[in-house]
Scaffold this active site. Structure first.
Site, PDB file in Angstrom:
ATOM      1  N   GLY A   1       0.829  -1.201   0.000  1.00  0.00           N
ATOM      2  CA  GLY A   1       0.000   0.000   0.000  1.00  0.00           C
ATOM      3  C   GLY A   1       0.862   1.248   0.000  1.00  0.00           C
TER       4      GLY A   1
ATOM      5  N   GLY B   1      -0.350   4.567   0.084  1.00  0.00           N
ATOM      6  CA  GLY B   1      -1.012   5.803   0.523  1.00  0.00           C
ATOM      7  C   GLY B   1      -0.141   6.480   1.572  1.00  0.00           C
ATOM      8  N   LEU B   2      -0.733   7.417   2.293  1.00  0.00           N
ATOM      9  CA  LEU B   2       0.040   8.181   3.271  1.00  0.00           C
ATOM     10  C   LEU B   2       0.772   7.287   4.257  1.00  0.00           C
ATOM     11  CD1 LEU B   2      -1.964  11.269   4.556  1.00  0.00           C
ATOM     12  CD2 LEU B   2       0.270  11.227   3.447  1.00  0.00           C
TER      13      LEU B   2
ATOM     14  N   GLY C   1       1.567   3.993   4.163  1.00  0.00           N
ATOM     15  CA  GLY C   1       2.590   3.135   3.560  1.00  0.00           C
ATOM     16  C   GLY C   1       3.817   3.936   3.160  1.00  0.00           C
TER      17      GLY C   1
ATOM     18  N   ARG D   1     -19.568  13.889  12.692  1.00  0.00           N
ATOM     19  CA  ARG D   1     -20.190  13.299  11.506  1.00  0.00           C
ATOM     20  C   ARG D   1     -21.342  12.350  11.814  1.00  0.00           C
ATOM     21  NH1 ARG D   1     -14.579  12.488   8.095  1.00  0.00           N
ATOM     22  NH2 ARG D   1     -14.355  14.711   7.712  1.00  0.00           N
TER      23      ARG D   1
ATOM     24  N   ARG E   1     -14.780   8.787  14.005  1.00  0.00           N
ATOM     25  CA  ARG E   1     -13.578   9.585  13.759  1.00  0.00           C
ATOM     26  C   ARG E   1     -13.933  11.050  13.576  1.00  0.00           C
ATOM     27  NH1 ARG E   1     -11.433  11.594   9.322  1.00  0.00           N
ATOM     28  NH2 ARG E   1     -12.538  10.308   7.803  1.00  0.00           N
TER      29      ARG E   1
ATOM     30  N   SER F   1      -8.070  11.793  10.090  1.00  0.00           N
ATOM     31  CA  SER F   1      -7.659  10.611   9.317  1.00  0.00           C
ATOM     32  C   SER F   1      -6.322  10.833   8.631  1.00  0.00           C
ATOM     33  CB  SER F   1      -8.717  10.223   8.290  1.00  0.00           C
ATOM     34  OG  SER F   1      -8.897  11.248   7.357  1.00  0.00           O
TER      35      SER F   1
END
Lengths: 250, 591
Positions: B9, B11-12, B14, B284, B385, B390
């Site tokens: 992965g 993304g941020l 990884g 949320r 969250r 995130s």
């Protein structure tokens, strides 16, 4: 009941990098708010062509569907753009899809854009930080310069500019607009500019900024409205400056 | 010899882990099913929380800690959360040095904005494309490391499964080249799974099409535990679409957007009405349920449809362009209206998974040698969250998993004093793992039943959205669990239309789909058994939080024979902030 409205696609397909391209047509049921990606997803669910023959679903690349990842760039009715943001209601039919042939085709609409990522290495499109550990905090930045930098940093490496440029392709070694814009981005950064001479140096080489033919296609093709031609012109000025400097420092 | 670590992965999380490993002298094999620069982190819009305290509000790290714990309805591990919020300002400084184009104030320092569930301005942002900018910064740094020979990227390679040693430790992975379809076995001194969330299990969601949760599900089926998978965040403001529901960032509310619908012919600002203390800035889960209630139970959606207004039209256009340009363009592009002039129409959509692979605070799973970080782990967010936490947890978790993986390769120590005993996988073991995976793949290629995988996926998504999303009922969860077993059975009857052995996307999707169905069962069963309401998990039959029975982490094991989820509940650290009722109609109570 009114007759079901249809959407007509003519898709340029290709089974592998070396095989011959062919076209295949599809007729889909129209639904409101359809776009090219959602249409291709419908073909996956029912891969039957216009002649009624069951075929393999069309291969393409997509991730975010929000015009921010850059994956789904293809040529739609002759224009390179993001398929997710190509709304069916705004397209003339039949809708023609083709891979962006500036890049090697992998299969169908899927292309190999690794050259773009390699180009980012050539121009050292990064700030050479000492490490991810704690160092002195970064300096303040002029908010106007930062705004210009933000505009360029939204480049999603989609390749629209490369496809639209008449000078990018197998006939030339031109690095293309995207990488030049990125080089300028890091030249704008307060510490990134320490390596400006390296980036400018890389773009002085054959295939660098001077290979731009000033067709201005890139700036029109860019889905993020990045002022690519302005930054190419700026890079050319930086190159001239550095060339002069190089002469006098000899 | 350099230690080799496999990161799955890009993304941020990884990429952050990769960079940390390189800095610690390790060698990384980085696997991703797309060019890492196109990972789903690009979709995060609104910002990243960190206490910079530059707005004269006396913001404090403790306040961020408390907001996160409170927002998560006290289900988050407090030691882990505390580490994250303390690290946050340092991460912002790191990103600033890397050249992230944060939005700045007139005097050139990082600007901050409001976000839901937080009273102070604490959210650093880069227009409305913060995730894109943060991801690019790490992508650039990892590219630099790539040129130094410390990273080998395997892009367009899909993770298939972990390889276990005979002692049951993780010794490497099986991955498949998506172009040539060749399967390869890779040995690693440690493996980090950073493959993001499972949004696609719900079909239409705000996630990218690559967010299938398939890799996590595969590890789960090989014995990794899941934690709190029932906690799925529904984002209150998404643009309903034909192919996906596109996120409309919470920053729209943070910058002054108001949510309303018509009641008795007049605009009703129901969030401001129901939650006077936080108004449009409620978290949320609260906002999503309020919108759902107004539309579904009260029938007050726009024109009777499931939509309400999110209104920015009262705000100065220049201000909007500067602060929210990116998301306003998305709305204009995909809907065709200008949100600077007319109110946007939005409805809640599945957005984020608080749950995921169970890990300890060092991001170690229960399988020795296997780490997990980013959205795919269950850490930091408890039952809900907070917006802009995130990007923070994704990055922060990478700063833990990377260095801890390196440390493990030297100490070989694991949870509770356990120690790795396996020798590296031998050539024979790798060859055997590869041959087994190839045989499995041949079975997929031979599938010639009646079902279409994409149609079956659509049914899966509809089933999950209908029964396991915003409001949950035990009878419907039970029904859903049984239907999922049927869908899993129907999966056996899939027929491939594409028999090709070059970039065959369909066969890869068939494998992902099976993993999605198995994961869906875990979500559903965990939701069924948690008889309370907490954060994003809401049951009308059990409207209150039940700390006595459920102030616990749900731990799910996969039964290897039946693939059924088996659940128990374990304690976690909530020693620093004592649980108190979570209310947003009044200002946050004392601590």
């Amino acid at each position: 009941m009114a007759e079901q409205k249809k959407v007509h696609f003519i898709i340029e397909r290709q089974d592998s990098p070396d095989s011959a391209p062919y076209t295949e047509e599809f007729l889909l049921d129209y639904r409101p708010a359809m776009n090219v990606v959602s249409s291709l997803m419908e073909i996956q669910k029912n891969p039957v062509n216009k002649a009624g023959k069951k075929v393999s679903p069309v291969v393409w690349e997509c991730n975010c569907l929000e015009k921010v990842c850059g994956a789904c760039m293809m040529v739609i009715n002759g224009k390179a753009r993001q398929a997710c943001a190509a709304l069916i209601d705004q397209l003339e039919q039949p809708i023609r899809l083709a891979p962006a042939r500036t890049f090697p085709v992998i299969r169908d609409l899927m292309i190999d854009r690794s050259v773009m990522f390699e180009n980012l290495k050539k121009v050292q499109a990064w700030v050479a930080v000492d490490g991810s550990w704690e160092v002195k905090p970064a300096d303040r930045q002029n908010p106007y310069t930062a705004t210009e930098a933000y505009e360029i940093s939204r480049c999603m490496t989609c390749g629209c500019c490369m496809e639209a440029c008449p000078n990018v392709g197998p006939q030339s070694d031109f690095i293309g607009p995207a990488a030049i814009g990125q080089a300028h981005l890091f030249n704008l950064h307060p510490t990134g500019q320490y390596d400006k001479h390296k980036r400018v140096g890389a773009l002085m080489q054959k295939g660098g900024s001077s290979s731009c033919g000033n067709s201005q296609n890139c700036v029109q093709a860019c889905p993020k409205q990045i002022k690519l031609t302005t930054y190419i012109a700026q890079m050319n000025r930086d190159i001239n400056k550095q060339a002069l400097k190089n002469i006098f420092s000899k | 010899m350099k230690k080799r670590i496999i990161v799955v992965g890009g993304g941020l999380s990884g990429l952050m882990a990769t960079m940390k490993i390189c800095e610690a002298g390790g060698q990384v094999d980085l696997f991703s099913l797309c060019p890492v620069k196109r990972s789903h982190s690009v979709c995060a819009q609104g910002g990243i929380n960190a206490v910079m305290n530059t707005k004269g509000q006396n913001d404090s790290v403790w306040e961020h800690f408390d907001d996160t714990v409170y927002g998560g309805d006290f289900l988050g591990d407090q030691v882990a959360i505390k580490g994250m919020v303390e690290n946050a300002p340092k991460l912002i400084e790191m990103f600033d040095r890397m050249g992230v184009t944060f939005t700045r104030t007139a005097e050139g320092v990082l600007d901050l904005r409001n976000f839901g569930g937080q009273k102070n301005k604490r959210t650093c942002f880069s227009g409305a494309t913060t995730g894109q900018q943060l991801l690019y910064a790490l992508d650039e740094q990892v590219r630099m490391w790539e040129t130094k020979g410390c990273v080998t990227k395997y892009e367009f390679w899909e993770f298939v499964k972990i390889i276990k040693t005979k002692e049951g430790e993780c010794g490497g992975i099986i991955a498949q080249n998506m172009k040539s379809m060749e399967i390869e076995a890779f040995a690693g001194d440690a493996v980090i799974i950073a493959t993001g969330g499972p949004g696609f299990v719900f079909g239409k969601c705000t996630a990218s099409t690559i967010c299938t949760g398939s890799a996590v599900s595969s590890c789960y089926q090989d014995g990794a535990y899941l934690g709190n998978p029932e906690f799925i965040q529904i984002h209150p403001t998404a643009i309903p679409g034909d192919d996906k529901n596109r996120l409309m960032s919470e920053s729209a509310r943070g910058e002054g957007g108001r949510v309303w619908t018509y009641r008795d012919g007049k605009p009703w600002y129901f969030l401001e009405d129901m939650y006077p203390a936080y108004g449009n800035l409620v978290p949320r889960d609260i906002a999503a349920r309020a919108i759902f209630k107004v539309c579904v139970h009260m029938g007050l959606g726009i024109n009777g449809e499931n939509r309400v207004y999110l209104d920015l039209s009262h705000i100065d256009t220049d201000y909007l362009n500067r602060k929210l340009g990116g998301i306003l363009e998305i709305y204009e592009e995909f809907v065709g209206d200008d949100p600077r002039k007319v109110p946007m129409q939005i409805f809640p959509a599945v957005h984020y998974s608080m749950g995921g692979m169970w890990v300890d605070i060092y991001h170690r799973t229960n399988i020795i040698g296997l780490f997990s970080s980013g959205e795919c782990d269950y850490q930091y967010h408890g039952a809900n969250r907070l917006g802009a936490n995130s990007l923070l947890s994704a990055t922060h978790s990478g700063t833990i998993s990377g260095p801890k993986a390196m440390e493990f390769t030297k100490t070989r120590e694991w949870i509770d004093g356990a120690k790795a005993v396996s020798a590296p996988l031998t050539a024979e073991e790798l060859a055997k793992a590869k041959a087994d995976a190839e045989a499995e793949f041949e079975k997929l290629m031979a599938m010639d039943g009646e079902e279409n995988a994409y149609v079956l996926h659509k049914e899966l998504g509809e089933l999950m959205l209908e029964n396991v999303a915003i409001e949950r009922h035990n009878d419907r969860l039970e029904y859903c669990g049984k239907e999922l077993v049927k869908i899993l059975k129907r999966w056996d009857n899939i027929g491939l239309t594409d028999k090709g052995r070059w970039f065959n996307q369909e066969v890869m999707f068939v494998r992902q789909l099976r993993n999605m169905i198995v994961y869906a069962r875990a979500i559903t069963q965990a939701a069924l058994q948690r008889n309370e309401s907490r954060g994003a998990h809401y049951k009308e039959e059990f409207p209150n939080r039940d700390d006595e029975n459920f102030l616990k982490t749900t731990r799910v094991k996969c039964n290897p024979q039946t693939l059924a989820p088996e659940i128990d509940y374990i304690d976690f650290d909530h020693s620093m902030i004592k649980p108190r009722p979570r209310r947003y109609d009044i200002a946050k109570g004392g601590k």
